[in-house]
Design an enzyme around this catalytic site. Sequence first.
Site, PDB file in Angstrom:
ATOM      1  N   GLU A  47       4.235  13.558  -4.226  1.00  0.00           N
ATOM      2  CA  GLU A  47       3.472  13.421  -2.985  1.00  0.00           C
ATOM      3  C   GLU A  47       4.086  14.313  -1.906  1.00  0.00           C
ATOM      4  O   GLU A  47       5.250  14.148  -1.557  1.00  0.00           O
ATOM      5  CB  GLU A  47       3.494  11.955  -2.537  1.00  0.00           C
ATOM      6  CG  GLU A  47       2.587  11.692  -1.368  1.00  0.00           C
ATOM      7  CD  GLU A  47       2.619  10.242  -0.911  1.00  0.00           C
ATOM      8  OE1 GLU A  47       3.700   9.625  -0.919  1.00  0.00           O
ATOM      9  OE2 GLU A  47       1.552   9.733  -0.534  1.00  0.00           O
ATOM     10  N   GLU A  70       0.890  -1.177   0.000  1.00  0.00           N
ATOM     11  CA  GLU A  70       0.000   0.000   0.000  1.00  0.00           C
ATOM     12  C   GLU A  70       0.915   1.211   0.000  1.00  0.00           C
ATOM     13  O   GLU A  70       1.545   1.512   1.012  1.00  0.00           O
ATOM     14  CB  GLU A  70      -0.882   0.003   1.264  1.00  0.00           C
ATOM     15  CG  GLU A  70      -1.802  -1.182   1.419  1.00  0.00           C
ATOM     16  CD  GLU A  70      -3.007  -1.125   0.494  1.00  0.00           C
ATOM     17  OE1 GLU A  70      -3.136  -0.162  -0.281  1.00  0.00           O
ATOM     18  OE2 GLU A  70      -3.813  -2.071   0.532  1.00  0.00           O
TER      19      GLU A  70
HETATM   20  P1  NAP Z   1       8.313   4.953   4.551  1.00  0.00           P
HETATM   21  O1  NAP Z   1       9.522   5.790   4.761  1.00  0.00           O
HETATM   22  O2  NAP Z   1       8.230   4.140   3.319  1.00  0.00           O
HETATM   23  O3  NAP Z   1       8.198   4.024   5.837  1.00  0.00           O
HETATM   24  C1  NAP Z   1       7.169   3.089   6.047  1.00  0.00           C
HETATM   25  C2  NAP Z   1       7.634   2.018   7.003  1.00  0.00           C
HETATM   26  O4  NAP Z   1       8.711   1.273   6.415  1.00  0.00           O
HETATM   27  C3  NAP Z   1       8.210   2.550   8.325  1.00  0.00           C
HETATM   28  O5  NAP Z   1       7.953   1.626   9.353  1.00  0.00           O
HETATM   29  C4  NAP Z   1       9.697   2.609   8.036  1.00  0.00           C
HETATM   30  O6  NAP Z   1      10.473   2.640   9.198  1.00  0.00           O
HETATM   31  C5  NAP Z   1       9.866   1.331   7.228  1.00  0.00           C
HETATM   32  N1  NAP Z   1      11.008   1.286   6.325  1.00  0.00           N
HETATM   33  C6  NAP Z   1      11.759   2.305   5.836  1.00  0.00           C
HETATM   34  N2  NAP Z   1      12.724   1.823   5.020  1.00  0.00           N
HETATM   35  C7  NAP Z   1      12.574   0.470   4.994  1.00  0.00           C
HETATM   36  C8  NAP Z   1      13.261  -0.605   4.328  1.00  0.00           C
HETATM   37  N3  NAP Z   1      14.291  -0.377   3.515  1.00  0.00           N
HETATM   38  N4  NAP Z   1      12.820  -1.860   4.529  1.00  0.00           N
HETATM   39  C9  NAP Z   1      11.762  -2.125   5.332  1.00  0.00           C
HETATM   40  N5  NAP Z   1      11.097  -1.160   5.997  1.00  0.00           N
HETATM   41  C10 NAP Z   1      11.494   0.124   5.818  1.00  0.00           C
HETATM   42  O7  NAP Z   1       6.977   5.808   4.591  1.00  0.00           O
HETATM   43  P2  NAP Z   1       6.633   6.974   5.610  1.00  0.00           P
HETATM   44  O8  NAP Z   1       7.340   8.185   5.179  1.00  0.00           O
HETATM   45  O9  NAP Z   1       6.800   6.498   7.002  1.00  0.00           O
HETATM   46  O10 NAP Z   1       5.055   7.107   5.370  1.00  0.00           O
HETATM   47  C11 NAP Z   1       4.516   7.903   4.403  1.00  0.00           C
HETATM   48  C12 NAP Z   1       4.244   7.114   3.135  1.00  0.00           C
HETATM   49  O11 NAP Z   1       3.339   6.050   3.384  1.00  0.00           O
HETATM   50  C13 NAP Z   1       3.587   7.954   2.085  1.00  0.00           C
HETATM   51  O12 NAP Z   1       4.168   7.706   0.837  1.00  0.00           O
HETATM   52  C14 NAP Z   1       2.143   7.470   2.101  1.00  0.00           C
HETATM   53  O13 NAP Z   1       1.447   7.680   0.910  1.00  0.00           O
HETATM   54  C15 NAP Z   1       2.312   6.044   2.413  1.00  0.00           C
HETATM   55  N6  NAP Z   1       1.060   5.480   2.952  1.00  0.00           N
HETATM   56  C16 NAP Z   1       0.323   4.651   2.153  1.00  0.00           C
HETATM   57  C17 NAP Z   1      -0.874   4.124   2.606  1.00  0.00           C
HETATM   58  C18 NAP Z   1      -1.693   3.218   1.743  1.00  0.00           C
HETATM   59  O14 NAP Z   1      -2.512   2.498   2.283  1.00  0.00           O
HETATM   60  N7  NAP Z   1      -1.538   3.209   0.439  1.00  0.00           N
HETATM   61  C19 NAP Z   1      -1.309   4.419   3.898  1.00  0.00           C
HETATM   62  C20 NAP Z   1      -0.540   5.259   4.686  1.00  0.00           C
HETATM   63  C21 NAP Z   1       0.656   5.779   4.192  1.00  0.00           C
HETATM   64  P3  NAP Z   1      10.964   4.059   9.806  1.00  0.00           P
HETATM   65  O15 NAP Z   1       9.813   5.000   9.692  1.00  0.00           O
HETATM   66  O16 NAP Z   1      11.301   3.739  11.190  1.00  0.00           O
HETATM   67  O17 NAP Z   1      12.117   4.506   8.968  1.00  0.00           O
END
Ligand code: NAP
Length: 498
Positions: free
Chosen positions: A402, A265
């Site tokens: 985004e 997602e």
């Molecule tokens: P993110 O940086 O991709 O992080 C998401 C999760 O993945 C966090 O727990 C993060 O840990 C972890 N993570 C980071 N790098 C990783 C890796 N290489 N391997 C495994 N896990 C890893 O996203 P975010 O900035 O926290 O959240 C915002 C994003 O989420 C936006 O793009 C938003 O659109 C998306 N989102 C999508 C949905 C949907 O249902 N489509 C819903 C909500 C949010 P850390 O944060 O501890 O680094």
Amino acid sequence: MAAPKLECAKEWLREKRTKALYINGEWKQGHGIEMESINPATGEVIGTYVCADEKDIEEAAKAAREAFDHGPWRTEITNRERGVIMRKLADLIREHLEELATIETMDNGKLFTESCEDVTNVADFFDYYAGWTDKIYGETNPVNGDFFSYTRREPVGVCGQIIPWNYPMDMAGYKLAPALAAGNCLIMKPSSVTSFSLIRLFEIFDESGLLPKGVVNLIVGKGSIGSYITKSPLVDKAAFTGSTSVGKQLVHDSADSNLKTLSLELGGKSANIIFDDAPDMKWAIERSFVAMFSGKGEKCSEPTRLFVQRTCYEEVCNGLVEMAKNWKVGDPFDPESNQGAQVSKEHFDSIMNYIEIGKNEDHAKLLCGGDRNVEGSNANGYFINPTIFYDCTNDMRISREEIFGPVLVVIPFDTEEEAVAMANDSEYGLGSGFWTNDVARTQRVANALQAGMVFINRYGCYDPASPFGGYKQSGWGRECGSRSLELYTKAKAIWYAH
Ligand code: NAP
Ligand code: MG
């Protein structure tokens, strides 16, 4: 009405969480770094916890593997008993609603009322999927020849679940409930920016004594720690909610390890189209504004690109300004507030940077906002006023990338074809919406929009029973309803020769 439990939450948070990993039914100290979490409404540290390292992930994966392969969860405990357990957990979550919501708001900066909705959603997800545990049917297959052929749906095995900081509680519900209902064991990793509500949730699970050891495991730590989950050969499936860039990395991790299945997602830049025949223009403007700026714009499916028919363009722009004037940004615990604080300093800076990019675009004009909100006690928090750019075009960076904050772009159009073409001209395809009174158009436009969800005359409706997910680079797979059960089970075809 729910009331914040500030003292109780503060006391719980004050206790340094050295043992923040829940592995094999026990709280353990991780071998990783110590981290602080910030209240983004005040900039103050609210608590500290010790993270996992690679070895801790291996231990959690082994615990989940052992619980799945040899524990009672999948074998001795019947399908219906799993449902009973899940309903009890739903009740316990509701009992702790105020406490969990207070922790969430202190850690994330969203309104207390929004956190209450999130916690209620988790309980609803547990109740909803509790009802599915004894309804996961197989099929008989009408094959040629003298055979009896049937299909069983079996749990996938060990699931690694990784969630972002914007909806820690909600996302936990989306992922934990269907995985457990289908009989899987799992490892959950919240974002290191907002880990506390999940730590408390797992404490509630632990205190209940309802789940056999190793069925649910919690890992805390930064993204690099999460990658050990997605690279582990002991993990059969990874479910990820987060950014498109990290989602792509997970595809590589899966390919390089054991080709685990993935559900993703990811990001969005969703379109919302107001036609001049919207059934109630005032309502269309109001709901478009609220859908955009609630949750401080940190929502994957928020309608960030607003396409407005030129014949009602001025009316809509004026209506948006009116809404912004009466929109109160401030203390997330104040029931009068409409918008809380952005989740972190880093994210706040990234949004402010996009606002500067918008201000420097050739044609975009700032309708309102564009500045930090420092009113009253907001001086040290990461508050941003609702920001609207108008007269934008769909090719600007602020229209394509985004931003994930309270920044809306308004783009005028003349014809339906033009609006649909621009709405679809995006690398994402998560949510979409439009407002019209024309029945024929509802069918035409809904079918033409390239998005996983289409909202007509009401943007942003969500329910455990309705599929959630995106087209294009917004992800793979659908969560919620029976779709989640497809993600958390695998089909086995069995042939018996007569
Ligand atoms: P993110 O940086 O991709 O992080 C998401 C999760 O993945 C966090 O727990 C993060 O840990 C972890 N993570 C980071 N790098 C990783 C890796 N290489 N391997 C495994 N896990 C890893 O996203 P975010 O900035 O926290 O959240 C915002 C994003 O989420 C936006 O793009 C938003 O659109 C998306 N989102 C999508 C949905 C949907 O249902 N489509 C819903 C909500 C949010 P850390 O944060 O501890 O680094
Ligand atoms: Mg925080």
